[in-house]
Design a protein around this motif. Structure first.
Motif, PDB file in Angstrom:
ATOM      1  N   THR A 158       0.817  -1.205   0.000  1.00  0.00           N
ATOM      2  CA  THR A 158       0.000   0.000   0.000  1.00  0.00           C
ATOM      3  C   THR A 158       0.856   1.261   0.000  1.00  0.00           C
ATOM      4  O   THR A 158       0.326   2.373   0.009  1.00  0.00           O
ATOM      5  N   SER A 159       2.167   1.101  -0.026  1.00  0.00           N
ATOM      6  CA  SER A 159       3.072   2.251  -0.024  1.00  0.00           C
ATOM      7  C   SER A 159       3.252   2.784  -1.448  1.00  0.00           C
ATOM      8  O   SER A 159       3.564   2.024  -2.364  1.00  0.00           O
ATOM      9  N   THR A 160       3.088   4.069  -1.611  1.00  0.00           N
ATOM     10  CA  THR A 160       3.285   4.676  -2.923  1.00  0.00           C
ATOM     11  C   THR A 160       4.756   4.819  -3.283  1.00  0.00           C
ATOM     12  O   THR A 160       5.095   5.157  -4.411  1.00  0.00           O
ATOM     13  N   SER A 161       5.638   4.561  -2.323  1.00  0.00           N
ATOM     14  CA  SER A 161       7.068   4.644  -2.596  1.00  0.00           C
ATOM     15  C   SER A 161       7.728   3.263  -2.603  1.00  0.00           C
ATOM     16  O   SER A 161       8.939   3.142  -2.454  1.00  0.00           O
ATOM     17  N   ALA A 162       6.928   2.220  -2.789  1.00  0.00           N
ATOM     18  CA  ALA A 162       7.471   0.863  -2.827  1.00  0.00           C
ATOM     19  C   ALA A 162       8.466   0.714  -3.971  1.00  0.00           C
ATOM     20  O   ALA A 162       8.300   1.313  -5.041  1.00  0.00           O
ATOM     21  N   ASP A 163       9.516  -0.062  -3.743  1.00  0.00           N
ATOM     22  CA  ASP A 163      10.518  -0.299  -4.784  1.00  0.00           C
ATOM     23  C   ASP A 163       9.917  -1.138  -5.903  1.00  0.00           C
ATOM     24  O   ASP A 163       9.195  -2.117  -5.652  1.00  0.00           O
ATOM     25  N   ILE A 164      10.207  -0.763  -7.130  1.00  0.00           N
ATOM     26  CA  ILE A 164       9.788  -1.556  -8.288  1.00  0.00           C
ATOM     27  C   ILE A 164      11.035  -1.965  -9.058  1.00  0.00           C
ATOM     28  O   ILE A 164      11.983  -1.196  -9.174  1.00  0.00           O
TER      29      ILE A 164
END
Length: 462
Positions: A158-164
């Motif tokens: 749910t984090s908008t800064s999650a690593d992709i």
């Protein structure tokens, strides 16, 4: 620009009540854009976007602009088994885009993961016409967009800064936004008898996490959870059907998945060929048992190497400009190495050649040509590795594992050959000269040893 807005306004008068969509789709990945009538006529305001992706997608992202650098991006990935997270990001060179904390994005009702595993995100964007690094005209008939996606296990974040991780494929396309102009719905993607109460959204401008707690987004009639760390919405009336799947004929014009592939490949072939193979082997020709080796072998081969290096540099500059990386560490090191090899290295070699023709001895120019030249070749090889690092993770489309392996193996083999010749060739030449027993009254010019690499030989002057 004024004429285009007038024409757009005239079209709006004729059909402002209709909700239209400008659409793009490729391999099940889709984008639908609606520009409300008021936004098109005023040139500012909100636009609506639907991003959809097939089952098995780890993340999907669409960005405004022709390249990653400076692009305004919306990245979508699963937050759990039934919901998705919408992450607004800014593209910065050819690295993972980072969260754009200034974005004003709302996630609308109908967002989620359907029974077939398709990801659907209905989005209202209040900052998609102007952002840090660019802008978009809502009446542009040829607006530029990019997209990228990664297949794999769900991120469940749910984090908008999650690593992709590095994308599997990417591309560019253009949208005629005038075909998506019209309407005034607060959620054009979700059919409801009561439009004003059919949406539930999460903005990205809140200061406290309140997932599951209803709040009102300032300046709108959209209700939902407001969070600075999550942009998710739980659909209470089902997930919207991807619009692009129902009308594939209206998709945009897709370009090749990597429009820079040809330039990237040319640069990745020429520069390793020059620094790993041609420069070292050309340098070793100085040890050939041939009197005219410098003028007829060594110098011509190095000239060819320099020409190929300049062609490779041109490909690299072209690529760096497109990716916005002209001042990256790989590029800066490359400029330094190329400048030395083009300007100073030939000048020092010529100066040593003329000195040798006169005196038959080494000179400071010869020492510089030899040792700095070796250092620059080594730095060029290391910079090739930095280029791989900058292109992406090993195993990605831009940095195939086999390319890294081939580069490393060839570099090691050439290094061993170079080291062996440099160590053993002078010793063999000295032994050969000693066996001749030649004695002269004055310094003599080397015939079978290296050129500026060594001191006078005990051989007869030619």
């Amino acid at each position: 620009m004024v004429l285009r807005r007038v024409l757009a306004s005239a079209a709006l008068v004729a059909g402002s009540a209709a909700t239209n969509f400008a659409q793009f789709s490729s391999s099940g990945y889709g984008l639908s854009v609606n520009v409300p009538s008021d936004t098109a006529s005023s040139g500012s305001g909100s636009i609506y976007l639907q991003i959809s992706a097939p089952s098995g997608t780890q993340w999907i992202g669409f960005g405004q602009g022709s390249q990653m650098s400076g692009s305004n991006m919306l990245v979508v990935y699963a937050s759990d088994s039934s919901n998705v997270t919408v992450s607004p990001r800014l593209g910065a060179n050819h690295v993972e885009p980072k969260l754009n904390s200034d974005a004003q994005v709302s996630v609308l009702e109908g967002t989620g993961i359907d029974s077939n595993g398709n990801l659907v995100a209905n989005i209202r964007c209040d900052s998609c016409l102007s952002w840090s690094g660019g802008s978009m005209d809502p009446t542009d008939s040829s607006s530029k967009w990019i997209y990228a996606y990664k297949s794999g296990d769900a991120l469940d974040s749910t984090s908008t800064s999650a690593d992709i991780t590095q994308h599997d494929s990417n591309g560019e396309f253009k949208l005629d936004l005038t075909t998506g102009t019209g309407g005034s719905s607060s959620n054009p993607f979700f059919a409801s008898s009561d439009d004003s109460s059919s949406t539930a959204a999460a903005g990205t401008t809140g200061t406290a996490t309140a997932t599951g707690t209803h709040a009102t987004a300032p300046g709108s009639d959209i209700t939902g959870s407001v969070s600075s760390s999550a942009a998710t919405a739980t659909s209470t009336s089902g997930v919207s059907s991807p619009l692009t799947s129902s009308s594939p004929s209206s998709t945009g014009d897709e370009v090749e998945s990597d429009p820079n592939k040809g330039t990237r490949t040319a640069h990745a072939i020429l520069m390793p060929l020059v620094f790993v193979v041609l420069f070292p082997l050309s340098a070793l020709t100085i040890y050939l048992p041939y009197q005219e080796k410098v003028r007829r072998v060594h110098a011509p081969l190095q000239v060819v190497s320099i020409i190929l290096m300049l062609v490779g540099l041109g490909m690299g500059v072209k690529l760096a400009n497109k990716l916005g990386e002209i001042d990256g560490y790989h590029q800066v090191v490359g400029f330094v190495v190329v400048a030395w090899m083009v300007i100073f290295q030939p000048a020092l070699g010529l100066a040593q050649h003329l000195n040798f023709r006169r005196n038959g001895t080494r000179s400071p120019m010869g020492h510089g040509h030899r040792w700095v030249g070796r250092a620059m070749m080594l730095l060029g090889i290391v910079n090739g590795g930095l280029g791989f690092m900058q292109a992406g993770k090993v195993g990605s489309e831009e940095t195939p594992t086999y390319a890294v392996i081939v580069y490393s193996v060839v570099a090691v083999v050439i290094f061993i050959i170079y080291l062996a010749v440099v160590i053993f060739a002078p010793a063999l030449a000295a032994r050969k000269n000693a066996s001749r027993g030649a004695v002269t009254e004055k310094p003599i010019r080397p015939k079978s040893q290296g050129y500026e690499m060594h001191s006078r030989a005990a051989d007869q002057r030619a």
